[in-house]
Design an enzyme around this catalytic site. Sequence first.
Site, PDB file in Angstrom:
ATOM      1  CE1 TYR A   1      -0.345  71.683 -22.314  1.00 22.50           C
ATOM      2  CE2 TYR A   1      -2.254  70.278 -22.720  1.00 22.50           C
ATOM      3  CZ  TYR A   1      -0.956  70.638 -23.001  1.00 22.50           C
ATOM      4  OH  TYR A   1      -0.254  69.982 -23.981  1.00 22.50           O
TER       5      TYR A   1
ATOM      6  CD  GLU B   1       2.420  71.529 -24.899  1.00 22.05           C
ATOM      7  OE1 GLU B   1       2.262  70.357 -24.570  1.00 22.05           O
ATOM      8  OE2 GLU B   1       3.303  72.261 -24.404  1.00 22.05           O
TER       9      GLU B   1
END
Lengths: 290, 290, 385, 385
Positions: free
Chosen positions: D103, D191
Amino acid sequence: MSVLVDDDTRVVVQGITGGEGKFHAEQMMEYGTNVVAGAVPGKGGQEAAGVPVYDTVHEAVEEENADTSVIFVPPAFAGDAIFEALDSNLDLAVAITEGIPTQDMAKVNKRLSETDTRLVGPNCPGLITPGEAKLGILPGNIFSEGKVGLVSRSGTLTYQVVDNLTNRGIGQTTAIGIGGDPIIGTDFVDALELFENDDETEAIVMCGEIGGEDEEEAAAFIDEHVDTPVAGFIAGRTAPPGKRMGHAGAIVSGSGTGTAESKISALNDAGVPVGDTPEEVADHIEEFIA
Amino acid sequence: MSVLVDDDTRVVVQGITGGEGKFHAEQMMEYGTNVVAGAVPGKGGQEAAGVPVYDTVHEAVEEENADTSVIFVPPAFAGDAIFEALDSNLDLAVAITEGIPTQDMAKVNKRLSETDTRLVGPNCPGLITPGEAKLGILPGNIFSEGKVGLVSRSGTLTYQVVDNLTNRGIGQTTAIGIGGDPIIGTDFVDALELFENDDETEAIVMCGEIGGEDEEEAAAFIDEHVDTPVAGFIAGRTAPPGKRMGHAGAIVSGSGTGTAESKISALNDAGVPVGDTPEEVADHIEEFIA
Amino acid sequence: MAMKLHEYQAKQVFADAGVPTPSSQLASDVDGVLTAAEEIGYPVAVKAQVQVGGRGKAGGIELVENDEEAREAAESIIGMDLKGYHVGQVLVEEAVNFTDELYVGITMDRGEGKPVAMVSTKGGVNIEEVAEEDPDAIAREHIDPAFGMHPFQARKAVYDAGVDKSVANDVASVLTTLYDLWESRDGSDAEINPLMVTADDEVIAADAVMNIDEDALFRQPELAEMEEEAASGGDELEQKADEYGFDYVRLEGNVGIIGNGAGLVMTTLDLVDYYGGEPANFLDVGGGAKAARIANALDMVFSDDNVDSVVFNIFGGITRGDEVAKGINEALEQFDEIPKPVVVRLAGTNWEEGMEILNEDLVTVEQTLEDAVERTVAYAEEVNE
Amino acid sequence: MAMKLHEYQAKQVFADAGVPTPSSQLASDVDGVLTAAEEIGYPVAVKAQVQVGGRGKAGGIELVENDEEAREAAESIIGMDLKGYHVGQVLVEEAVNFTDELYVGITMDRGEGKPVAMVSTKGGVNIEEVAEEDPDAIAREHIDPAFGMHPFQARKAVYDAGVDKSVANDVASVLTTLYDLWESRDGSDAEINPLMVTADDEVIAADAVMNIDEDALFRQPELAEMEEEAASGGDELEQKADEYGFDYVRLEGNVGIIGNGAGLVMTTLDLVDYYGGEPANFLDVGGGAKAARIANALDMVFSDDNVDSVVFNIFGGITRGDEVAKGINEALEQFDEIPKPVVVRLAGTNWEEGMEILNEDLVTVEQTLEDAVERTVAYAEEVNE
């Protein structure tokens, strides 16, 4: 006494030649605020709302001894206007403008750590010391002189609570709208500290809302540093998690902090009663100063 | 006593796996410096010059309690390496690298105002407390323990002056090469203040050169704040105006300040004798500590 | 140190960023000038492209109204020697009718350690003179390099300088562009002087200065290419030093000087003067020089006809005495007879090893800096007796 | 507030900036999906393009190996209702074989007032859960917005997260690009989850989130154009509110609420609850609303079939009571019979003028907020008796 603003405050209005800037400059003066100048690039030498306009805030400070700026500049240019104010050795800058890009405010926030000038706002109604002066767009007529300091993240909610107080004959030392944006200058803790150190303020109202952790931090500060009695109000108890309600700040994260429950219990733990309704807030204050 | 570096100093070498970094890490350790770690991105887990290498300076601080960094990182990456050092809660960072772009150093300079970490350099030979430890590339063998503090903008000129002192049996508390770049961390005034507050330093040598106004500022500082006797030397008396001689700092502006005359007379006015030759500087110091 | 772009190069950089510039063409011969002038339309300015100040006074800029004048100007300027620089190219440029001449510039304020933007209504002349005689005529605004120049700062500099309201916005916008260029191109100085104001309130960059931080050229590949062109011109020896990568300055005297480290080399110059000699040059071989580099340095100083003797002063830190000695031997062993007497002083790292290696038949060795310089000055005096 | 790009839009923005992404094509019907899958080569993922989390669990993402499966997936996903959003388009995307899922993200840390970069080796799942259950699994690095992200900060976040050395540099480089995009495009969140690591140590962005600060859209014209596309989907009334420019949230109850200022409107909702009612919506007309805007607000709340009564609570600051009253009259005078009872409470600026204008035959007037809410709740109860 009062905090941040009184009838000695010398105000320059940034954006005084715009519609809102001119209207509220006049309203401020009508209320008794000592507006001494305007600042608008390219409009230096003109007059607006009966005061001289300068090209830069620096000139307004030099020529008219302004010590405070109220900013009515459109959002695209407001970040720069705040930087200009912070560069001008003012005591206070009040940014009324709504909709300033968050990244602009993050940069402003960085600069705030390097300057002695205090910022209130942005996206706030401003502040008022009843009977002396107001900076911003608050409707002066609902306020009255007295001993209660008020700090709030929300504009019209402030008016509601003040109205409840004034209707009971409870006046205010100063009311500060700190604004509901994610990044602001003066926060609850700053305002509470000011009121705590103000001899005339005998009780404080603090109006918060869901989102962020400012109210939780304020509760911790009250617990440790504030002897003046505080009554609280938290808007958004019924807001469903994950839904946005206006202010960018009003986002419930879904977990521990940021919810109305979290804020109310933090305040209660710090000895702060939180009203279920604005009237109940007034009840608490009435008890404090009875 | 001594300033900035002694045998308790715990050193991390940034760039320890490079040719220069490794060589000088070994040289420093040979001199007695307590080199505890290296920091090179991607080389974490390796060993170099007999000490463990970490990917970040932060890790070297956490794992080995490093409190000082010496930076041998190529100029293109050295600005970033300095930022990393300044972010790591070190007491001191010494940047040896020559040729760092000036704009990178302007940004570093801004960050320096926000941190407690001291920077020496860049483009400097480093510093040494004879008999205890050295940080950088100075040839340790010409130094000797004693009571003279030395600060200089120039590397080899420092060696020359130290050689003259050592040859007469005059040792040094600490010698600091502050570097000749337009923008540096520790300047003359900082170094003079350190020596003035060091109990063991009984006399100070200050080697300046043409360009900039640092020597003039140092003279003013000495006049007001320094009781320890100071002897000066200024390189570049014969440099023609407008010609560049190596250091970017060594540009004679052609007008009032920055010239050898201006610097020498400022120092003389502050009671600082300036030698015509390095030997004369040693003469003055000999008188001071006789 | 800074790499200086030519006027035409700097103007191209500025124009690409949106700064208004006069139309212009580069030319390197008379025909080229005439063709360019024709296309641009008279009157035009013919401007020598060399990187020295005061080109106008030195005859390097002519305003011409027709072919005949253009030809004359081209013939006189192209090929001329302008303050020691050969003029190979001229810029033929539209002549601008102006009502005002402003100055705008960005540079690094070394004392403050931050950039400064400057604006003055006294452009068109030597801004250094203005700075000296009437410093308040230049408005200065320091920039926080982390934030860059805030728009209000550009406006403030412009208003503080007293620029007329009719062009204030445009000048502020040029200043903002100039800062952005200075910052993104690693400028050491970026200047427009004069920034002309026309009768219909337009601003136009009539000259352009853009100096680039040489230490940052590695990340400015486009500008590094321009350097190739820009580097042409200048003293032959200084060009050679550039190739070798030495910090070298040619001076008037006859005592050649080689050393390591700017401060120490300057000190050696000062000592030559102190002992009654005249330095012929400043030559810094830098730190950690190997034998070949040392030999190159000696070769350079020998090629200077003015030099009568040479002092070689090395205090080793990262420079090693044995490498220096090897380089000196290499350079001198090729001669049947050493052309000019060389005095060597070695100290610091590996000086003993150096002394062992050094062929003392070819050089004079001294132990101290003072003795080495005194001896070299004496040699030079002997030559001139 | 933030404008959310679709996955395919965000991926395009990231890919243009040099972040590796799988090859993919947008499709809006079965044939389109088959053609795309053919060109990309099986296996491919068919991914619903709607801006809600948890698409996979909700059946909005299918991995398919051949035409038959692709057809089935296309038929089931295109046109489906995914958590209230109509799926009009799917992204057909190369399936990536991965060994790890990371991530990386950038957002504004409101508490600190500065951006924060985050890296975790626990990508591929709901990062909010990781944040809650194992906060140390996410490395966080705060960025000074004046300087931007220093290269060392990207490296530090990556090493702190424990990313494998074999891909550390590449991940740091993706993080740097992500920050630059976040900053230059006025992101609120940027993101990549998961950032997949392949067997041969390559990293590739398998999903992409890019939310833009709506207040900054004026200086992001390209992204503002994407908003047109992105805005499709969502509750009809919420879409209408978007057009009108109201802050509006639809809720489950039957008491309609209109007011000015987020805090006051939320307080009105809270009071509805306090008095035993259930709020049907949040509707903030904002500051300084004129009559037409007020009428629009009333129209909106009336169009919600769930609403049984409406409370109109205005405390005027820059909003004027007379304008509010005019708007209410306008909206209600068009009806022969008022569809739902409306309770009005006016205070603050020009409230007396407002009360004079207000047609009290059409509405119920109360003097205090509490009374107004209580009355409105009572009306709603009456309807449901």
